[in-house]
Each structure stands twice: as C-alpha cells, then as structure tokens.
Design a protein around this motif. Structure first.
Motif, PDB file in Angstrom:
ATOM      1  N   ARG A 122      50.202 -29.793   4.355  1.00 34.93           N
ATOM      2  CA  ARG A 122      49.285 -28.806   3.788  1.00 34.93           C
ATOM      3  C   ARG A 122      49.994 -27.990   2.724  1.00 34.93           C
ATOM      4  NH1 ARG A 122      49.576 -23.480   6.114  1.00 34.93           N
ATOM      5  NH2 ARG A 122      51.185 -23.380   7.713  1.00 34.93           N
ATOM      6  N   ILE A 123      49.202 -27.163   2.044  1.00 39.37           N
ATOM      7  CA  ILE A 123      49.690 -26.218   1.043  1.00 39.37           C
ATOM      8  C   ILE A 123      49.225 -24.833   1.495  1.00 39.37           C
ATOM      9  CG2 ILE A 123      49.550 -25.466  -1.369  1.00 39.37           C
ATOM     10  CD1 ILE A 123      48.541 -28.284  -2.054  1.00 39.37           C
ATOM     11  N   SER A 124      50.044 -23.825   1.258  1.00 38.20           N
ATOM     12  CA  SER A 124      49.587 -22.449   1.470  1.00 38.20           C
ATOM     13  C   SER A 124      49.907 -21.626   0.228  1.00 38.20           C
ATOM     14  CB  SER A 124      50.222 -21.823   2.712  1.00 38.20           C
ATOM     15  OG  SER A 124      51.611 -21.667   2.545  1.00 38.20           O
ATOM     16  N   ARG A 125      49.139 -20.571   0.057  1.00 40.84           N
ATOM     17  CA  ARG A 125      49.311 -19.669  -1.083  1.00 40.84           C
ATOM     18  C   ARG A 125      49.635 -18.288  -0.527  1.00 40.84           C
ATOM     19  NH1 ARG A 125      46.489 -18.747  -6.550  1.00 40.84           N
ATOM     20  NH2 ARG A 125      46.055 -20.967  -6.408  1.00 40.84           N
ATOM     21  N   HIS A 126      50.627 -17.668  -1.131  1.00 37.84           N
ATOM     22  CA  HIS A 126      51.043 -16.332  -0.725  1.00 37.84           C
ATOM     23  C   HIS A 126      51.053 -15.456  -1.970  1.00 37.84           C
ATOM     24  CE1 HIS A 126      52.330 -18.047   3.134  1.00 37.84           C
ATOM     25  NE2 HIS A 126      52.569 -19.093   2.387  1.00 37.84           N
ATOM     26  N   ASP A 127      50.854 -14.152  -1.772  1.00 35.15           N
ATOM     27  CA  ASP A 127      50.902 -13.252  -2.920  1.00 35.15           C
ATOM     28  C   ASP A 127      51.797 -12.069  -2.617  1.00 35.15           C
ATOM     29  OD1 ASP A 127      49.386 -11.119  -1.680  1.00 35.15           O
ATOM     30  OD2 ASP A 127      47.566 -12.247  -2.103  1.00 35.15           O
ATOM     31  N   THR A 128      52.041 -11.269  -3.639  1.00 36.01           N
ATOM     32  CA  THR A 128      52.953 -10.139  -3.502  1.00 36.01           C
ATOM     33  C   THR A 128      52.253  -8.854  -3.049  1.00 36.01           C
ATOM     34  OG1 THR A 128      52.731  -9.679  -5.877  1.00 36.01           O
ATOM     35  CG2 THR A 128      54.614 -11.038  -5.198  1.00 36.01           C
ATOM     36  N   ASN A 129      50.970  -8.931  -2.742  1.00 39.34           N
ATOM     37  CA  ASN A 129      50.244  -7.769  -2.244  1.00 39.34           C
ATOM     38  C   ASN A 129      50.793  -7.411  -0.858  1.00 39.34           C
ATOM     39  OD1 ASN A 129      48.449  -5.943  -1.133  1.00 39.34           O
ATOM     40  ND2 ASN A 129      46.625  -7.025  -1.848  1.00 39.34           N
ATOM     41  N   PRO A 130      51.416  -6.244  -0.699  1.00 37.70           N
ATOM     42  CA  PRO A 130      52.001  -5.878   0.600  1.00 37.70           C
ATOM     43  C   PRO A 130      50.996  -5.943   1.754  1.00 37.70           C
ATOM     44  CG  PRO A 130      52.651  -4.313  -1.080  1.00 37.70           C
ATOM     45  CD  PRO A 130      51.604  -5.207  -1.693  1.00 37.70           C
ATOM     46  N   ALA A 131      49.724  -5.704   1.475  1.00 38.73           N
ATOM     47  CA  ALA A 131      48.709  -5.740   2.537  1.00 38.73           C
ATOM     48  C   ALA A 131      48.525  -7.144   3.108  1.00 38.73           C
ATOM     49  CB  ALA A 131      47.376  -5.225   2.001  1.00 38.73           C
ATOM     50  N   ASN A 132      48.945  -8.166   2.371  1.00 38.35           N
ATOM     51  CA  ASN A 132      48.781  -9.546   2.818  1.00 38.35           C
ATOM     52  C   ASN A 132      50.052 -10.157   3.387  1.00 38.35           C
ATOM     53  OD1 ASN A 132      46.157  -9.433   1.901  1.00 38.35           O
ATOM     54  ND2 ASN A 132      46.674 -10.273  -0.095  1.00 38.35           N
ATOM     55  N   ASN A 133      51.102  -9.373   3.522  1.00 39.00           N
ATOM     56  CA  ASN A 133      52.388  -9.910   3.955  1.00 39.00           C
ATOM     57  C   ASN A 133      52.836  -9.294   5.266  1.00 39.00           C
ATOM     58  OD1 ASN A 133      53.346 -11.752   1.719  1.00 39.00           O
ATOM     59  ND2 ASN A 133      52.664  -9.954   0.584  1.00 39.00           N
ATOM     60  N   LEU A 134      53.609 -10.070   6.002  1.00 36.03           N
ATOM     61  CA  LEU A 134      54.153  -9.588   7.264  1.00 36.03           C
ATOM     62  C   LEU A 134      54.983  -8.339   7.029  1.00 36.03           C
ATOM     63  CD1 LEU A 134      55.497 -12.860   8.932  1.00 36.03           C
ATOM     64  CD2 LEU A 134      53.526 -11.504   9.640  1.00 36.03           C
ATOM     65  N   GLN A 135      54.863  -7.410   7.934  1.00 41.70           N
ATOM     66  CA  GLN A 135      55.689  -6.215   7.880  1.00 41.70           C
ATOM     67  C   GLN A 135      56.888  -6.433   8.807  1.00 41.70           C
ATOM     68  OE1 GLN A 135      54.878  -3.750   5.646  1.00 41.70           O
ATOM     69  NE2 GLN A 135      53.391  -5.315   5.111  1.00 41.70           N
ATOM     70  N   VAL A 136      58.001  -5.841   8.454  1.00 41.48           N
ATOM     71  CA  VAL A 136      59.205  -5.958   9.269  1.00 41.48           C
ATOM     72  C   VAL A 136      58.907  -5.372  10.641  1.00 41.48           C
ATOM     73  CG1 VAL A 136      61.620  -5.268   9.504  1.00 41.48           C
ATOM     74  CG2 VAL A 136      60.684  -5.776   7.237  1.00 41.48           C
ATOM     75  N   PRO A 137      59.145  -6.152  11.711  1.00 44.96           N
ATOM     76  CA  PRO A 137      58.911  -5.609  13.053  1.00 44.96           C
ATOM     77  C   PRO A 137      59.747  -4.347  13.291  1.00 44.96           C
ATOM     78  CG  PRO A 137      59.247  -7.980  13.141  1.00 44.96           C
ATOM     79  CD  PRO A 137      59.584  -7.543  11.745  1.00 44.96           C
ATOM     80  N   GLU A 138      59.212  -3.443  14.057  1.00 49.22           N
ATOM     81  CA  GLU A 138      59.844  -2.150  14.318  1.00 49.22           C
ATOM     82  C   GLU A 138      61.306  -2.295  14.739  1.00 49.22           C
ATOM     83  OE1 GLU A 138      60.095   1.757  14.074  1.00 49.22           O
ATOM     84  OE2 GLU A 138      58.145   0.836  13.820  1.00 49.22           O
ATOM     85  N   ARG A 139      61.610  -3.251  15.591  1.00 45.68           N
ATOM     86  CA  ARG A 139      62.983  -3.378  16.108  1.00 45.68           C
ATOM     87  C   ARG A 139      63.993  -3.782  15.030  1.00 45.68           C
ATOM     88  NH1 ARG A 139      60.590  -8.245  18.084  1.00 45.68           N
ATOM     89  NH2 ARG A 139      61.825 -10.072  17.564  1.00 45.68           N
TER      90      ARG A 139
END
Length: 146
Positions: free
Chosen positions: A122-139
C-alpha cells in the motif's frame, strides 16, 4: 490554507521484499517501482533505518539536542514496532523528506498502478500538519523548565 503543509508518501513492502529493498532499492524484484521513483527524482528510505540513523546520530553527538531520542530508541527496540517500520519506506523527492502537495499528488498517481497488495502492499500520505501527526507520548517528553 492547504499550501502551508508539506507531504510525504510512504510505501509498504512485504517482509521479504523489504529486506531486499533495504540493500538495493533498484533491485529488479521491485518491478517498475524504481523507474517510477527515478521519474520523480525520488528515493526511498526504510523507516527503521531512518530511526536507527537518528538514534546513532544522537548517541554520537549528545542526546540533549535530539528531542525524539528516547521515543525513537524505544521504538526500534520494540519487536512489534520494529517489524512494522521495517516494511515502511519514506519516499524523498529531490533529497527532501517532505514536499509540496502537487509533487506528492504526481508521485502518488504514478505509484498507484504498482501497488499490487502482495509485494507492494500500500501507499500512505502524511503531512506536516501537527494535528494529523502522532504526539510524543508523555513518558518520553522532556520536562518543561519552570
């Protein structure tokens, strides 16, 4: 405004093909994929290798300047996540990890016919919008200075 975001495409390869592609991204086993990448000035980098490079660079130059070091190191040491990222290849265009939407669109359109669901999964598309990206886990977050 949609022009503010940059994009990155990733392709996902079957396990046996991923191992071959990590050693030789122009291997005939990839079928037409190398030709499509060449047409767009694109290269591919295994996500696991990119993560390992980041960790090695941090360890060589001091982890203080690498805010994602702990999270990235934990990812490559986790067998499940390691296997997942071994199949994933980020596509860079003209040496850039992220690129304008029109470049991503053109590359994606040419890649669609090579995705067979068997070797090229498959192919996936990612963007630089912070709202669409994983956030660093708290730990793994660095404590904020007071």
């Amino acid at each position: 405004m949609s022009n503010q975001w940059q994009y990155q495409l990733r392709i996902y390869l079957a396990d046996e093909l991923a191992e071959v592609a990590r050693r030789d991204s122009a291997t005939p086993a990839l079928g037409p994929l190398p030709g499509v990448l060449e047409k767009h000035g694109a290269t591919m980098k295994c996500q696991l290798d990119a993560f390992a490079d980041y960790v090695a660079d941090a360890e060589a130059h001091g982890i203080e300047g690498y805010p994602l070091y702990a999270w990235t190191k934990a990812t490559i040491e986790d067998p499940v996540k390691r296997a997942k990222h071994l199949q994933s290849f980020a596509l860079h265009i003209k040496g850039e990890a992220v690129y304008p939407k029109q470049e991503a669109d053109a590359l994606e359109a040419d890649l669609q016919p090579v995705v067979d669901g068997i070797s090229i999964l498959r192919i996936s598309r990612h963007d630089t919008n912070p709202a669409n990206n994983l956030q660093v886990p708290e730990r793994f977050r660095e404590p904020k200075p007071n």
